[in-house]
Scaffold this motif. Structure first.
Motif, short mmCIF file in Angstrom:
data_model
loop_
_atom_site.label_atom_id
_atom_site.label_comp_id
_atom_site.label_asym_id
_atom_site.label_seq_id
_atom_site.Cartn_x
_atom_site.Cartn_y
_atom_site.Cartn_z
N PHE A 211 0.84 -1.21 0.00
CA PHE A 211 0.00 0.00 0.00
C PHE A 211 0.86 1.24 0.00
O PHE A 211 1.17 1.81 1.05
CB PHE A 211 -0.90 0.00 1.24
N SER A 212 1.31 1.65 -1.18
CA SER A 212 2.15 2.84 -1.27
C SER A 212 1.91 3.48 -2.62
O SER A 212 1.54 2.78 -3.57
CB SER A 212 3.64 2.47 -1.21
N ARG A 213 2.16 4.80 -2.69
CA ARG A 213 2.04 5.39 -4.01
C ARG A 213 3.06 4.74 -4.94
O ARG A 213 4.06 4.17 -4.49
CB ARG A 213 2.20 6.91 -3.94
N LEU A 214 2.76 4.82 -6.24
CA LEU A 214 3.61 4.11 -7.19
C LEU A 214 4.79 4.99 -7.57
O LEU A 214 4.67 5.94 -8.35
CB LEU A 214 2.79 3.73 -8.43
N HIS A 215 5.91 4.70 -6.96
CA HIS A 215 7.15 5.42 -7.25
C HIS A 215 8.27 4.39 -7.16
O HIS A 215 8.24 3.53 -6.27
CB HIS A 215 7.37 6.54 -6.24
N PRO A 216 9.28 4.48 -8.06
CA PRO A 216 10.34 3.46 -8.01
C PRO A 216 10.92 3.26 -6.60
O PRO A 216 11.23 2.14 -6.21
CB PRO A 216 11.39 4.01 -8.98
N TRP A 217 11.04 4.34 -5.80
CA TRP A 217 11.67 4.13 -4.49
C TRP A 217 10.78 3.38 -3.51
O TRP A 217 11.26 2.86 -2.49
CB TRP A 217 12.23 5.42 -3.91
N LYS A 218 9.50 3.24 -3.82
CA LYS A 218 8.61 2.48 -2.93
C LYS A 218 8.75 0.97 -3.17
O LYS A 218 8.21 0.16 -2.41
CB LYS A 218 7.17 2.93 -3.11
N GLY A 219 9.45 0.59 -4.26
CA GLY A 219 9.89 -0.79 -4.40
C GLY A 219 8.85 -1.83 -4.80
O GLY A 219 9.07 -3.03 -4.62
N GLN A 220 7.72 -1.40 -5.41
CA GLN A 220 6.74 -2.41 -5.84
C GLN A 220 7.35 -3.41 -6.82
O GLN A 220 6.96 -4.58 -6.85
CB GLN A 220 5.52 -1.73 -6.50
N SER A 221 8.33 -2.95 -7.62
CA SER A 221 8.91 -3.87 -8.61
C SER A 221 9.69 -4.99 -7.92
O SER A 221 9.77 -6.10 -8.43
CB SER A 221 9.78 -3.10 -9.61
N VAL A 222 10.24 -4.70 -6.74
CA VAL A 222 10.95 -5.75 -6.00
C VAL A 222 9.94 -6.81 -5.52
O VAL A 222 10.20 -8.02 -5.55
CB VAL A 222 11.71 -5.16 -4.78
N LEU A 223 8.77 -6.33 -5.11
CA LEU A 223 7.72 -7.27 -4.69
C LEU A 223 7.31 -8.15 -5.87
O LEU A 223 7.12 -9.36 -5.72
CB LEU A 223 6.52 -6.49 -4.13
N LEU A 224 7.18 -7.54 -7.06
CA LEU A 224 6.82 -8.35 -8.24
C LEU A 224 7.89 -9.41 -8.51
O LEU A 224 7.58 -10.54 -8.84
CB LEU A 224 6.62 -7.47 -9.48
N ASP A 225 9.15 -9.03 -8.35
CA ASP A 225 10.24 -10.01 -8.53
C ASP A 225 10.07 -11.17 -7.55
O ASP A 225 10.24 -12.33 -7.91
CB ASP A 225 11.62 -9.37 -8.26
N ALA A 226 9.76 -10.83 -6.30
CA ALA A 226 9.64 -11.88 -5.27
C ALA A 226 8.44 -12.78 -5.58
O ALA A 226 8.54 -14.01 -5.52
CB ALA A 226 9.50 -11.25 -3.89
#
Ligand code: UDP
Ligand code: GLC
Length: 385
Positions: A211-226
């Motif tokens: 639950f965070s705004r979509l910004h590279p530093w919020k790391g959603q892409s790392v979650l997708l990798d996991a």
């Protein structure tokens, strides 16, 4: 007589800083108003809570001031001075200016000098470590040393970064964010089932929420990798691209989420205003910031919702979550470590429940809205005295 406060924010989008100011402004609404440099959802949220909002035009030119740029252009400087003059005029009936963001602080600092008024800065950003350019950090810290009467930091980490950047330690008071548990406690027992049905998530799936705004530093892409390495696991990603420059990242995440390899397991929900209900649909909540998070309200919210959290260990996060006690900490930007932590919690439901139970008690005791409001009130009273 309590001091009358003119709160100032540059944005009218709802980030965590604005959620927090919403509570502070509401608690002080009898003798205060909020100035915004644009119109938007934050203005309506404030008015919905009975807070007077004054809209000053000028946000357009302020948007040219970029966190990581080296030097502002002449146009932005001229606009800042013009806005400061207008703010100084608007501020005359009030006792103090209270800035809620670096950009609004720059304007308020100048306005405070023009109107001979004290200025408090509620610092909610880690100055440095990839968030801001060195030139911007130097400028804003010098301005604070020159003109702020107090700096309220949202965590010890935020305070330390300010001092490490040359800010005067004597200005700083740490006031952690506090969150009202009522909306979390009011959730009906079948909320999880209901939300999963709405989102088309199987009732028995393992669900990871972010639950965070979509910004590279919020790391959603790392979650997708996991999650890519966790067959059957669903990820619920709430948050919008709130600020300029965030749209390409959203497009990239959405494109990845739609890949056949994820088989519809990634649910991109956009910006939502029903976070407590959505939290209830998760088995675990991940906070994946790859840079130091100043505080991370969402961690407290997840704990209040009784969900175990896995968060990256940087910035203010370890002040909120104790590893192995009230959640699990992993290194930032490390998808394998994040995946491992999620696997471990999934395998051991008893441990996950114990972390959630302790997290919930800790959040209620340590991060109450009352304590936050009292902390801010103390600073204001000291300044007014
Ligand atoms: N939030 C929200 N809708 C969303 C995603 C997040 O209302 O779709 C809220 C979340 O509940 C939290 C805030 O936005 O209160 C984010 O604050 P946080 O301190 O975690 O991060 P920030 O965005 O301020 O860096
Ligand atoms: C900022 C920070 C966030 C913090 C919020 C409220 O938006 O990024 O970490 O929780 O302010 O203080």
């Amino acid at each position: 007589m309590t001091a009358s406060i003119l709160f100032v924010d540059h944005t009218a989008m709802m980030g965590g800083a604005q959620h927090s100011l919403l509570d502070i402004a509401e608690a002080n609404r009898a003798r205060s108003a909020v100035v915004l440099f644009e119109d938007g959802p934050f203005a309506r949220a404030l008015e919905g809570r009975g807070v007077r909002v004054l809209r000053l035009d000028g946000g357009g030119s302020l948007r040219q001031l970029k966190k990581r740029s080296a030097l502002p252009g002449l146009g932005a400087l001229v606009a800042t001075v013009r806005l400061a003059r207008t703010l100084a005029r608007v501020a005359r009936p009030f006792d103090l200016l209270y800035a809620n963001s670096p950009k609004s602080f720059v304007v308020a600092a100048l306005a405070g000098r023009l109107a001979h008024m004290p200025v408090v800065w509620h610092l909610r950003d880690i100055l440095g470590e990839g968030h801001f350019s060195r030139a911007n950090v130097r400028a804003v810290v010098s301005l604070a040393n020159w003109s702020a009467v107090r700096v309220v930091a949202n965590s010890r980490a935020t305070a330390d970064a300010f001092v490490a950047a040359g800010g005067k330690a004597s200005l700083v008071t740490v006031v952690h964010n506090g969150i009202d548990p009522t909306p979390f406690d009011a959730l009906a027992p079948d909320t999880c089932r209901e939300v999963r049905a709405e989102l088309g998530i199987p009732a028995d799936a393992y669900v990871v929420g972010c639950f965070s705004r979509l910004h590279p530093w919020k790391g959603q892409s790392v979650l997708l990798d996991a999650v890519a390495r966790m067959p059957g696991v669903h990820a619920l990603i709430a948050g919008g691209a709130l600020f300029s420059g965030e749209a390409p990242y959203e497009a990239e995440l959405r494109a990845r989420a739609a890949l056949p390899s994820y088989a519809g397991r990634i649910h991109m929900l956009g910006a939502r205003d029903d976070v407590p209900r959505l939290l209830a649909a998760c088995d675990v909540v991940v906070h994946a910031s790859v840079l130091a998070e100043p505080f991370g309200r969402v961690l407290v919210e997840a704990m209040l919702a009784g969900r175990p959290v896995v968060a990256t260990s940087a910035g203010g996060v370890p002040e909120v979550v104790t590893d192995g006690e009230t959640g699990v900490l992993v290194p930032p930007g490390d998808a394998p470590a994040l995946g491992e932590a999620l696997h471990a919690l999934r395998r051991d439901a008893t441990r996950a429940a114990a972390l959630a139970r302790r997290g919930s008690a800790h959040a209620r005791q340590r991060f109450s809205r009352g304590a936050m409001l009292a902390g801010v009130r103390r600073v204001i009273d000291e300044v007014a005295a």
